[in-house]
Design a protein around this motif. Structure first.
Motif, PDB file in Angstrom:
ATOM      1  N   ILE A 153       0.838  -1.200   0.000  1.00 13.66           N
ATOM      2  CA  ILE A 153       0.000   0.000   0.000  1.00 13.66           C
ATOM      3  C   ILE A 153       0.874   1.251   0.000  1.00 13.66           C
ATOM      4  N   LEU A 154       1.890   1.276   0.855  1.00 11.22           N
ATOM      5  CA  LEU A 154       2.787   2.432   0.898  1.00 11.22           C
ATOM      6  C   LEU A 154       3.498   2.625  -0.432  1.00 11.22           C
ATOM      7  N   GLU A 155       3.989   1.532  -1.009  1.00 11.61           N
ATOM      8  CA  GLU A 155       4.737   1.640  -2.270  1.00 11.61           C
ATOM      9  C   GLU A 155       3.839   2.139  -3.397  1.00 11.61           C
ATOM     10  N   ASN A 156       2.598   1.661  -3.415  1.00 13.41           N
ATOM     11  CA  ASN A 156       1.680   2.023  -4.481  1.00 13.41           C
ATOM     12  C   ASN A 156       1.162   3.455  -4.338  1.00 13.41           C
ATOM     13  N   HIS A 169       2.734   6.371  -6.862  1.00 10.52           N
ATOM     14  CA  HIS A 169       1.859   7.377  -7.468  1.00 10.52           C
ATOM     15  C   HIS A 169       2.487   8.760  -7.430  1.00 10.52           C
ATOM     16  N   ASN A 170       3.040   9.130  -6.286  1.00 11.70           N
ATOM     17  CA  ASN A 170       3.529  10.503  -6.117  1.00 11.70           C
ATOM     18  C   ASN A 170       4.906  10.724  -6.732  1.00 11.70           C
ATOM     19  N   VAL A 171       5.770   9.731  -6.656  1.00  8.99           N
ATOM     20  CA  VAL A 171       7.075   9.853  -7.333  1.00  8.99           C
ATOM     21  C   VAL A 171       6.862   9.988  -8.833  1.00  8.99           C
ATOM     22  N   TRP A 228      11.731   5.658 -11.643  1.00  4.53           N
ATOM     23  CA  TRP A 228      10.976   4.818 -10.713  1.00  4.53           C
ATOM     24  C   TRP A 228      10.093   3.833 -11.478  1.00  4.53           C
ATOM     25  N   GLU A 229      10.152   2.572 -11.110  1.00  5.30           N
ATOM     26  CA  GLU A 229       9.220   1.568 -11.633  1.00  5.30           C
ATOM     27  C   GLU A 229       8.549   0.918 -10.425  1.00  5.30           C
ATOM     28  N   TRP A 230       7.258   1.051 -10.332  1.00 12.93           N
ATOM     29  CA  TRP A 230       6.561   0.664  -9.107  1.00 12.93           C
ATOM     30  C   TRP A 230       6.131  -0.794  -9.084  1.00 12.93           C
ATOM     31  N   ASP A 231       5.762  -1.246  -7.881  1.00 12.41           N
ATOM     32  CA  ASP A 231       5.285  -2.606  -7.660  1.00 12.41           C
ATOM     33  C   ASP A 231       3.794  -2.657  -7.985  1.00 12.41           C
ATOM     34  N   PHE A 232       3.499  -2.478  -9.257  1.00 11.53           N
ATOM     35  CA  PHE A 232       2.135  -2.407  -9.760  1.00 11.53           C
ATOM     36  C   PHE A 232       2.189  -2.917 -11.185  1.00 11.53           C
ATOM     37  N   LEU A 233       1.116  -3.556 -11.641  1.00  9.91           N
ATOM     38  CA  LEU A 233       1.186  -4.264 -12.918  1.00  9.91           C
ATOM     39  C   LEU A 233       1.436  -3.342 -14.105  1.00  9.91           C
ATOM     40  N   THR A 234       0.739  -2.208 -14.171  1.00 10.07           N
ATOM     41  CA  THR A 234       0.872  -1.334 -15.344  1.00 10.07           C
ATOM     42  C   THR A 234       2.245  -0.668 -15.362  1.00 10.07           C
ATOM     43  N   ALA A 279       5.197   2.025 -15.663  1.00  9.82           N
ATOM     44  CA  ALA A 279       5.174   3.421 -15.212  1.00  9.82           C
ATOM     45  C   ALA A 279       4.908   4.388 -16.358  1.00  9.82           C
ATOM     46  N   ASP A 280       5.566   4.195 -17.507  1.00  8.31           N
ATOM     47  CA  ASP A 280       5.404   5.154 -18.604  1.00  8.31           C
ATOM     48  C   ASP A 280       3.974   5.168 -19.137  1.00  8.31           C
ATOM     49  N   ALA A 281       3.344   3.999 -19.236  1.00  8.92           N
ATOM     50  CA  ALA A 281       1.960   3.946 -19.716  1.00  8.92           C
ATOM     51  C   ALA A 281       1.034   4.660 -18.744  1.00  8.92           C
ATOM     52  N   TRP A 282       1.259   4.451 -17.450  1.00  7.66           N
ATOM     53  CA  TRP A 282       0.417   5.094 -16.446  1.00  7.66           C
ATOM     54  C   TRP A 282       0.627   6.602 -16.437  1.00  7.66           C
ATOM     55  N   LYS A 283       1.858   7.074 -16.597  1.00  9.16           N
ATOM     56  CA  LYS A 283       2.099   8.519 -16.608  1.00  9.16           C
ATOM     57  C   LYS A 283       1.372   9.187 -17.768  1.00  9.16           C
TER      58      LYS A 283
END
Length: 361
Positions: free
Chosen positions: A86-89, A94-96, A114-120, A122-126
């Motif tokens: 939860i903290l990482e996500n 999200h904020n980084v 930064w590449e997060w512990d989330f499936l999508t 980072a670049d696509a989400w940004k």
């Protein structure tokens, strides 16, 4: 395709300089400038402390799950890993990725690395979140986050018979939220509409598959194998942590965007939009969730969704500080400041889901 959070630059507009909307923009600009000027060592210590806590929780959780044949170890390990995810996500990823910490010049805490512990990826989400959503917040037809292309959340969105089932699939989305967002970020609807090439879609799909394999291998193969005799409870602990993180993220995000008092906008309203009008749309298109310090940290400070939409690239730990000033400004300018406890916002959000599932009268 790293895209910076879109915040429009000041326009030379006579009307914007003289009317109340223009003054609103200037007051909020002053708050932003003051925070930017005050960023420093305390903020850097805050984010590094959060990173240290997150990594400590993840390490402790992984170790406990490695001996999770013992039920107390499973409970402790799963709880710690859930908190870490939860903290990482929320407060970190999200904020980084919004660039909130780019000013530090630390390549380890930067939106481009930064590449997060989330499936999508980072670049696509940004692209879909930072650029499309934050630029076109709640504009029907332009903000794809307004219902994520499958939910009807505004009377201006066309109704289809499938929307009768949206309470069901909105609920089913919660435990698999990261998978839903990953598929959404592929923008398949943009391909059919001709706004995205098939080649770009296939490239994004390959990136998603690659990251999905790595994520699944980490949580459901590597760590269970390392747990030896505790492989099965370790796998179940990882699955539980990911599911709990997904439900929490779904809850906070939906409660920050879809309570009944949050407004939506027509595309025509963007024509000639000034900075002050952009600020006004962010305020009217967001909702806050009330709570204490720990609650705000665990939401990634997205419980201050209004402040986040107004100042998306300011450090998240500053939102609680500026929230009373933003609320006071809203009161003076007659703008709604939608806020309430989690239970109330959650009920209001589901009321909106149910209401717009029905055909218009």
């Amino acid at each position: 395709m790293a895209v910076a959070t879109a915040v429009p630059t000041e326009r030379v507009d006579h009307t914007d300089r003289t009317d109340r909307t223009g003054e609103l923009g200037r007051e909020l600009d002053r708050i932003r400038s003051e925070v930017v000027a005050a960023r420093g060592a305390d903020d850097a210590r805050y984010i590094r402390r959060v990173i240290a806590v997150q990594r400590g929780l993840e390490t402790g959780g992984r170790i406990a799950l490695a001996v999770s044949l013992f039920p107390p170890a499973w409970c402790a390990g799963t709880a710690m890993l859930t908190g870490a995810k939860i903290l990482e996500n929320m407060e970190l990823g999200h904020n980084v990725l919004h660039g909130q910490w780019d000013w530090m010049g630390d390549p380890a805490i930067h939106s481009t690395t930064w590449e997060w512990d989330f499936l999508t990826p980072a670049d696509a989400w940004k692209h879909t979140h930072n650029h499309l959503h934050h630029t076109y917040t709640n504009v029907v037809g332009l903000d794809r986050d307004l219902g994520y292309t499958v939910l009807r959340m505004s009377p201006e969105q066309p109704w289809r018979p499938l929307h009768l089932l949206q309470p069901l699939y909105a609920a089913l989305l919660a435990p698999v939220f990261e998978w839903g967002i990953a598929v959404y970020d592929l923008e398949a609807d943009a391909v059919t509409a001709g706004r995205k090439s098939v080649r770009a879609f296939l490239g994004d799909l390959a990136g998603l598959v690659g990251k999905g394999v790595r994520q699944a291998a980490k949580d459901y193969v590597l760590f269970p194998l390392l747990a030896g005799p505790s492989a099965l409870p370790c796998l179940l602990g990882n699955l539980t942590a990911n599911t709990a993180r997904n439900v929490w993220a779904h809850t906070i995000i939906f409660c920050g965007h879809f309570p009944g008092d949050v407004q939506t906008f027509a595309e025509e309203q963007l024509e000639g939009e000034s900075r002050g009008q952009w600020y006004q749309r962010q305020i009217q298109g967001s909702a806050n969730i009330e709570g204490g310090f720990l609650f705000h940290v665990l939401t990634g400070n997205l419980s201050h969704q209004i402040e986040h939409h107004v100042f998306p690239d300011l450090p998240s730990n500053r939102y609680a500080e500026v929230a009373p000033r933003v609320r006071e400004i809203c009161a003076r300018y007659g703008l709604p400041y939608v806020t309430g406890p989690l239970g109330r916002q959650y009920g209001s959000m589901w009321g909106r889901v149910l209401r717009h599932a029905l055909p218009p009268r």
